[in-house]
Write a protein that holds these residues in place. Structure first.
Motif, mmCIF file in Angstrom:
data_model
loop_
_atom_site.group_PDB
_atom_site.id
_atom_site.type_symbol
_atom_site.label_atom_id
_atom_site.label_comp_id
_atom_site.label_asym_id
_atom_site.label_seq_id
_atom_site.Cartn_x
_atom_site.Cartn_y
_atom_site.Cartn_z
ATOM 1 N N ILE A 296 -5.536 30.362 -26.931
ATOM 2 C CA ILE A 296 -5.326 31.483 -26.015
ATOM 3 C C ILE A 296 -3.873 31.942 -26.114
ATOM 4 C CG2 ILE A 296 -7.154 30.746 -24.457
ATOM 5 C CD1 ILE A 296 -5.031 29.686 -22.553
ATOM 6 N N ALA A 297 -3.646 33.205 -25.785
ATOM 7 C CA ALA A 297 -2.319 33.795 -25.949
ATOM 8 C C ALA A 297 -2.010 34.734 -24.801
ATOM 9 C CB ALA A 297 -2.230 34.557 -27.280
ATOM 10 N N CYS A 298 -0.726 34.848 -24.498
ATOM 11 C CA CYS A 298 -0.254 35.780 -23.471
ATOM 12 C C CYS A 298 0.089 37.110 -24.121
ATOM 13 C CB CYS A 298 0.971 35.201 -22.775
ATOM 14 S SG CYS A 298 1.671 36.282 -21.503
ATOM 15 N N VAL A 299 -0.257 38.197 -23.459
ATOM 16 C CA VAL A 299 0.046 39.512 -23.998
ATOM 17 C C VAL A 299 1.550 39.764 -24.064
ATOM 18 C CG1 VAL A 299 0.037 40.767 -21.806
ATOM 19 C CG2 VAL A 299 -0.691 41.936 -23.902
ATOM 20 N N SER A 300 2.332 39.008 -23.283
ATOM 21 C CA SER A 300 3.784 39.159 -23.295
ATOM 22 C C SER A 300 4.433 38.503 -24.514
ATOM 23 C CB SER A 300 4.399 38.570 -22.019
ATOM 24 O OG SER A 300 3.961 39.269 -20.879
ATOM 25 N N ASN A 301 3.644 37.834 -25.331
ATOM 26 C CA ASN A 301 4.188 37.175 -26.508
ATOM 27 C C ASN A 301 4.775 38.204 -27.465
ATOM 28 O OD1 ASN A 301 4.678 34.751 -27.869
ATOM 29 N ND2 ASN A 301 2.883 35.000 -29.180
ATOM 30 N N THR A 302 6.021 38.009 -27.826
ATOM 31 C CA THR A 302 6.639 38.889 -28.814
ATOM 32 C C THR A 302 6.204 38.453 -30.210
ATOM 33 O OG1 THR A 302 8.588 37.464 -28.827
ATOM 34 C CG2 THR A 302 8.638 39.376 -27.358
ATOM 35 N N GLY A 309 -1.117 28.933 -27.374
ATOM 36 C CA GLY A 309 -1.388 27.512 -27.523
ATOM 37 C C GLY A 309 -2.849 27.263 -27.843
ATOM 38 N N ASN A 310 -3.108 26.131 -28.470
ATOM 39 C CA ASN A 310 -4.457 25.753 -28.863
ATOM 40 C C ASN A 310 -4.824 24.446 -28.166
ATOM 41 O OD1 ASN A 310 -6.876 25.986 -30.455
ATOM 42 N ND2 ASN A 310 -6.094 24.360 -31.783
ATOM 43 N N LEU A 383 -9.476 37.350 -26.186
ATOM 44 C CA LEU A 383 -8.835 38.274 -25.254
ATOM 45 C C LEU A 383 -7.504 37.702 -24.785
ATOM 46 C CD1 LEU A 383 -11.812 39.372 -22.953
ATOM 47 C CD2 LEU A 383 -10.950 40.499 -25.015
ATOM 48 N N TYR A 384 -6.507 38.573 -24.632
ATOM 49 C CA TYR A 384 -5.237 38.134 -24.059
ATOM 50 C C TYR A 384 -5.465 37.616 -22.642
ATOM 51 C CZ TYR A 384 -2.498 40.276 -27.845
ATOM 52 O OH TYR A 384 -1.953 40.584 -29.062
ATOM 53 N N GLY A 385 -4.566 36.745 -22.206
ATOM 54 C CA GLY A 385 -4.731 36.106 -20.910
ATOM 55 C C GLY A 385 -4.757 37.057 -19.730
ATOM 56 N N TYR A 386 -4.067 38.184 -19.837
ATOM 57 C CA TYR A 386 -3.981 39.070 -18.667
ATOM 58 C C TYR A 386 -5.316 39.734 -18.346
ATOM 59 C CZ TYR A 386 -4.017 43.582 -21.185
ATOM 60 O OH TYR A 386 -4.373 44.687 -21.935
#
Length: 527
Positions: A296-302, A309-310, A383-386
């Motif tokens: 899963i990933a955060c949309v704020s990730n640059t 993280g997995n 899907l992004y986390g948000y």
């Protein structure tokens, strides 16, 4: 009061009365006392924290660009820094209130009450609905703080304007009388200490109200498939295939981690359904449990960032829960709500199309930690986390996107957030020795899968990297590339391609409104 000569003042180590910033000191001491007492009472009655309520409103009102800048600059430390800033601004305003009170008491008290009114408004807007107890606690704190300010102000004003020291018959300068600075400073210090103790006590009460999760997770009906050989590379500096819980990123709007008791836990499923359902934690444990590895990933990730993280997640399939309620054919979204007050909108299709979307109760084989959403959180591949990763989940409302605005979409983010095909360079570092070196990282394209990763040096041709064995299309893949490093400064870039044949785009874009894009780039000095 016995006067002191100036030499005696210097010998005592205390400043002259004229050097004491009596007004600001009085304001800060009285304010800290009142706020500390309010925090303690709020904790005892399970109300919202007045200080954290202010922080929450700052988060809610902060422009999107500033939030992104904070996350990019401070990462997961953004909340402690925000709270520190709120506390410093509060102290500054309390100092202003004290300075005004020394000049005119009614102005100082009025300023203190205005600050309290702002905090009350923040408490009434508490996202988790616990504002009433916080308001009552703050009213008590305001009363105590106002009385303390009156008391300290009267002490500070007792001497009136400080005249110049007058000489005695022996020619020694004597400080003016009327202002017992020792008593003032001791009283102010005592008030500050009591207020600080109240704040610390509030945090202790809150943190100890519920012990750490100790629930037993039943056996799964469908455990995760064995990890394929070659899927997890072990190279110094390369991100491990499975992310330890303590290293897993955390981005949310909760300044204070919600602490839910499984004995009282309820998950409501309602909205456009045939039969509204309410499930307890025990009900969820009794349902068929599935174990899956999902990144899963955060949309704020640059680009090249670490907000991803997995992990191995264990939980109930969301489609099984929704099936119990029965879905209205007009529905196209699910609005989920967390105990921190967050609302998230997820496409209904992503929860029912056969992918492993879970109501997760465990991470890497252990019950969720409170920081990562205990007792229940959502995990939706692709899907992004948000738009999918609601933590401390309390409610699922089946609805339509046209009929609601979720927390982040109401702040300018896209309504649907499919994860973009991306990769990251983990090694080498900025300085290496000449010779054959390993370039390595991770690549992801959740629910599509990664088919290849390519690397180029100094804008040269793209060359294939070696991919680790694929675990599933819902997890990232590690990759490596052998580089013959020559002396000088070099620029390394990487790009991934998903299984649809679509390569990672070179077009650079910031995280908002639907995820960052571009090539990860690393400048390396070879000696």
């Amino acid at each position: 009061m016995t006067s002191r000569t100036l030499p005696e003042q210097r010998a005592s180590g205390l400043p002259p009365a004229a050097g004491i910033p009596s007004g600001p000191v009085a304001g800060i001491a009285a304010g800290v006392l009142g706020l500390g007492i309010a925090e303690l009472i709020a904790a005892l009655v399970r109300g919202a924290s007045p200080l954290l309520a202010l922080g929450d409103r700052v988060i809610d009102l902060t422009p999107r660009w500033l939030k992104e800048a904070a996350v990019a600059t401070f990462g997961t430390a953004d909340k402690p820094i925000l709270l520190a800033c709120v506390a410093l601004v509060t102290l500054a305003l309390l100092a202003v209130a004290g300075a005004l009170a020394v000049r005119r008491l009614v102005l100082g008290v009025a300023t203190l009450l205005v600050l309290g009114a702002v905090d009350i408004a923040a408490l009434l807007a508490d996202r988790a609905g616990n504002g009433t107890g916080g308001v009552l606690a703050l009213l008590a704190g305001l009363l105590i703080g106002s009385l303390a300010l009156v008391h300290l102000t009267r002490e500070a004003r007792a001497a009136g304007p400080t005249p110049s020291p007058s000489p005695t018959a022996a020619g020694e300068a004597v400080a003016p009388t009327g202002f017992d600075r020792r008593r003032f400073l001791v009283t102010a210090s005592a008030m500050t200490a009591v207020g600080a103790a109240g704040g610390v006590g509030a945090r202790v009460i809150t943190s100890r109200r519920l012990p750490a999760p100790t629930v037993a997770i039943p056996a799964t009906v469908s455990p995760a498939a064995p990890l394929p050989e070659g899927a997890a590379l072990r190279i110094d500096g390369l991100t491990p295939y499975l992310t330890p819980v303590d290293d897993f990123y955390r981005i949310d709007i909760a300044l204070l981690t919600p602490r839910l008791d499984v004995a009282d836990y309820r998950l409501k499923i309602h909205g456009l359904v045939d039969n509204p359902v309410e499930l307890t934690y025990e009900d969820l444990l009794a349902m068929p449990l599935y174990e899956r590895r999902v990144t899963i990933a955060c949309v704020s990730n640059t680009v090249g960032g670490d907000l991803i993280g997995n992990a191995t997640w264990t939980g109930v399939r969301i489609r099984d829960v929704l099936k119990r309620a029965g879905l209205d054919p007009d529905a196209d979204a699910v609005k989920s709500t967390g105990a921190d007050g967050i609302t998230i909108g997820t496409p209904l299709e992503a929860l029912t199309d056969g992918r492993d979307s879970l109501l997760a109760i465990a991470q890497n084989g252990e019950p969720l930690t409170r920081e990562h959403g205990f007792p229940v959180r959502m995990v939706v591949p692709g899907l992004y986390g948000y738009v999918s990763a609601t933590k401390w989940l309390t409610e699922l409302e089946v609805t339509r996107f046209d009929d609601f605005r979720a927390y982040w979409t109401d702040r300018g983010w896209s309504a649907e957030g499919p994860i973009k095909t991306e990769c990251r360079i983990d090694i080498p570092g900025e300085d290496v020795m000449a010779g054959e070196r390993t370039v390595a990282g991770v690549a992801w394209a959740q629910h599509r899968g990664v088919s290849k990763v390519e690397v180029r040096v100094d804008d040269g041709p793209w060359e294939p990297a070696t991919l680790a064995t694929e675990d599933s299309i819902d997890t990232w893949r590690q990759w490596t590339y052998r580089w013959d490093a020559t002396e000088g400064e070099h620029r390394i870039q990487a790009r991934a391609t998903d299984r649809t044949g679509t390569p990672q785009t070179a077009q650079e874009a910031p995280p908002a409104p639907d995820g960052a894009s571009g090539y990860p780039t690393r400048t390396v000095n070879v000696g």
